[in-house]
Design a protein around this motif. Structure first.
Motif, PDB file in Angstrom:
ATOM      1  N   ARG A 185       0.847  -1.191   0.000  1.00  0.00           N
ATOM      2  CA  ARG A 185       0.000   0.000   0.000  1.00  0.00           C
ATOM      3  C   ARG A 185       0.884   1.243   0.000  1.00  0.00           C
ATOM      4  NH1 ARG A 185      -3.679  -2.938   4.016  1.00  0.00           N
ATOM      5  NH2 ARG A 185      -1.858  -2.624   5.253  1.00  0.00           N
ATOM      6  N   ASN A 186       1.947   1.190   0.764  1.00  0.00           N
ATOM      7  CA  ASN A 186       2.921   2.279   0.829  1.00  0.00           C
ATOM      8  C   ASN A 186       4.294   1.630   0.691  1.00  0.00           C
ATOM      9  OD1 ASN A 186       1.038   4.421   1.468  1.00  0.00           O
ATOM     10  ND2 ASN A 186       0.806   3.383   3.427  1.00  0.00           N
ATOM     11  N   THR A 211      -0.742  -0.226  -6.429  1.00  0.00           N
ATOM     12  CA  THR A 211      -1.745   0.342  -7.326  1.00  0.00           C
ATOM     13  C   THR A 211      -1.808  -0.444  -8.628  1.00  0.00           C
ATOM     14  OG1 THR A 211      -1.455   2.533  -6.366  1.00  0.00           O
ATOM     15  CG2 THR A 211      -2.447   2.434  -8.555  1.00  0.00           C
ATOM     16  N   ALA A 212      -0.667  -0.872  -9.133  1.00  0.00           N
ATOM     17  CA  ALA A 212      -0.646  -1.657 -10.373  1.00  0.00           C
ATOM     18  C   ALA A 212      -1.375  -2.991 -10.179  1.00  0.00           C
ATOM     19  CB  ALA A 212       0.792  -1.894 -10.830  1.00  0.00           C
ATOM     20  N   LEU A 250      -8.993  -4.975 -10.457  1.00  0.00           N
ATOM     21  CA  LEU A 250     -10.296  -4.321 -10.528  1.00  0.00           C
ATOM     22  C   LEU A 250     -10.771  -4.057 -11.954  1.00  0.00           C
ATOM     23  CD1 LEU A 250      -9.870  -1.793  -7.587  1.00  0.00           C
ATOM     24  CD2 LEU A 250     -11.110  -3.965  -7.581  1.00  0.00           C
ATOM     25  N   HIS A 251      -9.835  -3.831 -12.852  1.00  0.00           N
ATOM     26  CA  HIS A 251     -10.205  -3.504 -14.237  1.00  0.00           C
ATOM     27  C   HIS A 251      -9.298  -4.239 -15.231  1.00  0.00           C
ATOM     28  CE1 HIS A 251     -12.967  -0.424 -12.918  1.00  0.00           C
ATOM     29  NE2 HIS A 251     -12.041   0.031 -12.108  1.00  0.00           N
ATOM     30  N   PRO A 252      -9.329  -5.562 -15.235  1.00  0.00           N
ATOM     31  CA  PRO A 252      -8.430  -6.303 -16.123  1.00  0.00           C
ATOM     32  C   PRO A 252      -8.630  -5.964 -17.600  1.00  0.00           C
ATOM     33  CG  PRO A 252     -10.087  -7.764 -15.186  1.00  0.00           C
ATOM     34  CD  PRO A 252     -10.221  -6.442 -14.493  1.00  0.00           C
ATOM     35  N   ASP A 262      -2.695  -4.947 -20.872  1.00  0.00           N
ATOM     36  CA  ASP A 262      -1.246  -5.017 -21.096  1.00  0.00           C
ATOM     37  C   ASP A 262      -0.417  -4.732 -19.847  1.00  0.00           C
ATOM     38  OD1 ASP A 262      -1.744  -5.597 -23.736  1.00  0.00           O
ATOM     39  OD2 ASP A 262      -1.563  -3.525 -24.389  1.00  0.00           O
ATOM     40  N   LEU A 263      -1.056  -4.427 -18.737  1.00  0.00           N
ATOM     41  CA  LEU A 263      -0.345  -4.102 -17.505  1.00  0.00           C
ATOM     42  C   LEU A 263       0.164  -5.373 -16.846  1.00  0.00           C
ATOM     43  CD1 LEU A 263       0.379  -1.831 -15.442  1.00  0.00           C
ATOM     44  CD2 LEU A 263      -1.776  -2.399 -14.303  1.00  0.00           C
ATOM     45  N   ASP A 264       1.427  -5.377 -16.462  1.00  0.00           N
ATOM     46  CA  ASP A 264       2.019  -6.506 -15.755  1.00  0.00           C
ATOM     47  C   ASP A 264       2.593  -5.978 -14.438  1.00  0.00           C
ATOM     48  OD1 ASP A 264       3.494  -8.631 -14.758  1.00  0.00           O
ATOM     49  OD2 ASP A 264       4.308  -9.185 -16.702  1.00  0.00           O
ATOM     50  N   PRO A 265       1.812  -6.025 -13.360  1.00  0.00           N
ATOM     51  CA  PRO A 265       2.273  -5.466 -12.095  1.00  0.00           C
ATOM     52  C   PRO A 265       3.534  -6.132 -11.560  1.00  0.00           C
ATOM     53  CG  PRO A 265       0.124  -6.520 -11.835  1.00  0.00           C
ATOM     54  CD  PRO A 265       0.471  -6.562 -13.277  1.00  0.00           C
TER      55      PRO A 265
END
Length: 106
Positions: A33-34, A43-44, A50-52, A57-60
């Motif tokens: 979280r921090n 956040t990633a 939450l919004h796949p 294309d996001l890879d946290p």
């Protein structure tokens, strides 16, 4: 993390919550979280969960691995550490849990 998630999933007062009904309950390490990156890594992961469809294309995990490299940490996320449970499947691999667990009951 599995024990905590299972406990939440089995609470009678949460039985009618949509996320519990659909199994969309995730546990994330509080460290993210921090996380020193201004919460970027956490956040990633949250954006992907939450919004796949918006963040296809996001890879946290790749973001987290790069952040670790920038900090001079020699730590391979595909070998160690559980960040989120259950993991996110991305391009045939797992994000948030080492890839070595793919195909196992986790």
């Amino acid at each position: 993390m599995k024990v905590i998630r299972d406990g939440l999933m089995n609470r009678s007062e949460l039985s009618n919550v949509t996320a519990v009904e659909t199994g969309d309950v995730y546990i994330m390490s509080g460290l993210f979280r921090n996380d020193g990156s201004g919460g970027l890594v956490g956040t990633a992961y949250m954006a992907k969960l939450l919004h796949p469809d918006l963040f296809e294309d996001l890879d946290p995990e790749a973001i987290q691995q790069e952040y670790l490299k920038l900090q001079d940490f020699d730590f391979d996320l595909d070998e160690h550490g559980i960040i989120i449970y259950p993991p996110i499947e991305i391009d045939g691999g797992l994000a948030g849990i080492p890839d070595k667990y793919k195909g196992q009951a986790y």
